[in-house]
Design an enzyme around this catalytic site. Structure first.
Site, PDB file in Angstrom:
ATOM      1  CG  HIS A 222     -41.515 -21.372-126.087  1.00 45.77           C
ATOM      2  ND1 HIS A 222     -42.128 -20.505-125.225  1.00 45.77           N
ATOM      3  CD2 HIS A 222     -42.151 -22.558-125.920  1.00 45.77           C
ATOM      4  CE1 HIS A 222     -43.074 -21.121-124.564  1.00 45.77           C
ATOM      5  NE2 HIS A 222     -43.120 -22.376-124.964  1.00 45.77           N
TER       6      HIS A 222
HETATM    7  C1  T46 Z   1     -45.737 -23.260-123.187  1.00 47.67           C
HETATM    8  C2  T46 Z   1     -46.718 -22.150-123.028  1.00 47.67           C
HETATM    9  C3  T46 Z   1     -48.105 -22.545-123.426  1.00 47.67           C
HETATM   10  C4  T46 Z   1     -41.074 -22.822-114.560  1.00 47.67           C
HETATM   11  O1  T46 Z   1     -40.215 -22.624-113.685  1.00 47.67           O
HETATM   12  N1  T46 Z   1     -41.772 -23.989-114.564  1.00 47.67           N
HETATM   13  C5  T46 Z   1     -42.729 -24.251-115.494  1.00 47.67           C
HETATM   14  O2  T46 Z   1     -43.326 -25.361-115.469  1.00 47.67           O
HETATM   15  C6  T46 Z   1     -42.992 -23.264-116.499  1.00 47.67           C
HETATM   16  C7  T46 Z   1     -44.035 -23.538-117.570  1.00 47.67           C
HETATM   17  C8  T46 Z   1     -42.289 -22.091-116.476  1.00 47.67           C
HETATM   18  N2  T46 Z   1     -41.358 -21.869-115.513  1.00 47.67           N
HETATM   19  C9  T46 Z   1     -40.649 -20.585-115.480  1.00 47.67           C
HETATM   20  C10 T46 Z   1     -39.769 -20.283-116.667  1.00 47.67           C
HETATM   21  C11 T46 Z   1     -39.828 -18.770-116.763  1.00 47.67           C
HETATM   22  O3  T46 Z   1     -38.866 -18.206-115.902  1.00 47.67           O
HETATM   23  O4  T46 Z   1     -41.651 -19.550-115.466  1.00 47.67           O
HETATM   24  C12 T46 Z   1     -41.217 -18.436-116.225  1.00 47.67           C
HETATM   25  C13 T46 Z   1     -42.234 -18.113-117.319  1.00 47.67           C
HETATM   26  O5  T46 Z   1     -42.190 -19.158-118.296  1.00 47.67           O
HETATM   27  P1  T46 Z   1     -42.298 -18.883-119.862  1.00 47.67           P
HETATM   28  O6  T46 Z   1     -41.717 -17.559-120.176  1.00 47.67           O
HETATM   29  O7  T46 Z   1     -41.757 -20.056-120.600  1.00 47.67           O
HETATM   30  O8  T46 Z   1     -43.907 -18.807-120.026  1.00 47.67           O
HETATM   31  P2  T46 Z   1     -44.763 -18.732-121.353  1.00 47.67           P
HETATM   32  O9  T46 Z   1     -46.116 -18.285-120.950  1.00 47.67           O
HETATM   33  O10 T46 Z   1     -44.066 -17.939-122.402  1.00 47.67           O
HETATM   34  O11 T46 Z   1     -44.829 -20.252-121.894  1.00 47.67           O
HETATM   35  C14 T46 Z   1     -45.499 -21.252-121.126  1.00 47.67           C
HETATM   36  C15 T46 Z   1     -44.653 -22.534-121.048  1.00 47.67           C
HETATM   37  O12 T46 Z   1     -43.342 -22.217-120.550  1.00 47.67           O
HETATM   38  C16 T46 Z   1     -44.511 -23.229-122.366  1.00 47.67           C
HETATM   39  O13 T46 Z   1     -44.016 -24.537-122.157  1.00 47.67           O
HETATM   40  O14 T46 Z   1     -45.863 -24.089-124.071  1.00 47.67           O
HETATM   41  O15 T46 Z   1     -46.757 -21.579-121.716  1.00 47.67           O
END
Ligand code: T46
Length: 134
Positions: free
Chosen positions: A50
């Site tokens: 993303h």
């Molecule tokens: C990024 C990279 C480096 C939350 O509820 N609160 C939060 O602060 C975050 C970061 C995530 N979430 C929830 C959203 C999803 O349901 O946790 C779940 C996993 O998040 P996501 O799939 O977006 O995780 P990554 O590892 O793909 O990405 C993360 C960050 O979301 C993003 O901002 O830059 O790490």
């Protein structure tokens, strides 16, 4: 601005061990509003995939290692995070994938905004369109 850079943090410490402090608007170039950490990432998993519309973050592998693949819509670069004194600052519209997580990897991220799903672009073609229009 859409950019990224590595930041070297000064390691403090003594014979007991090491310590690194992140301070808002000092060695972290923004006001920190959120901290999260990613751990227990399964072997072979790719995370991220993303971009953010408007977010500043610093990612640090405080334990273990992982690779960020950063894409500004024109070029891609791979950056290895493998030391707690190395921070990856990312600002604005940069597509990111994270891969090659070591089993023990703990990836700490500090951000300048609270979590907001509407700030995410999770469709690569939409990301490319947005980059062209900026
Ligand atoms: C990024 C990279 C480096 C939350 O509820 N609160 C939060 O602060 C975050 C970061 C995530 N979430 C929830 C959203 C999803 O349901 O946790 C779940 C996993 O998040 P996501 O799939 O977006 O995780 P990554 O590892 O793909 O990405 C993360 C960050 O979301 C993003 O901002 O830059 O790490």
């Amino acid at each position: 601005m859409n950019s990224y850079k590595l930041i070297s943090f000064k390691t403090l410490g003594d014979e007991r061990g090491s310590l690194i402090a992140l301070e808002a608007d000092y060695n972290a170039p923004f006001h920190i509003q959120r901290v999260y950490y990613i751990f227990d990432t399964k072997n072979g998993v790719v995370r991220g995939s993303h971009a953010h519309i408007d977010l500043k973050q610093i990612a640090i592998a405080v334990k273990g290692s992982c690779v960020f693949v950063l894409d500004d819509g024109i070029t891609k670069e791979e950056i290895l995070l493998d030391n707690p004194n190395k921070g990856l600052f990312i600002e604005g519209l940069i597509w990111r994938d994270m891969k090659n997580f070591s089993e023990d990897c703990v990836l700490l991220v500090v951000a300048n905004k609270h979590y907001d799903e509407t700030d995410y672009i999770r469709d690569y073609n939409k990301f490319l369109q947005k980059v062209k229009n900026v």
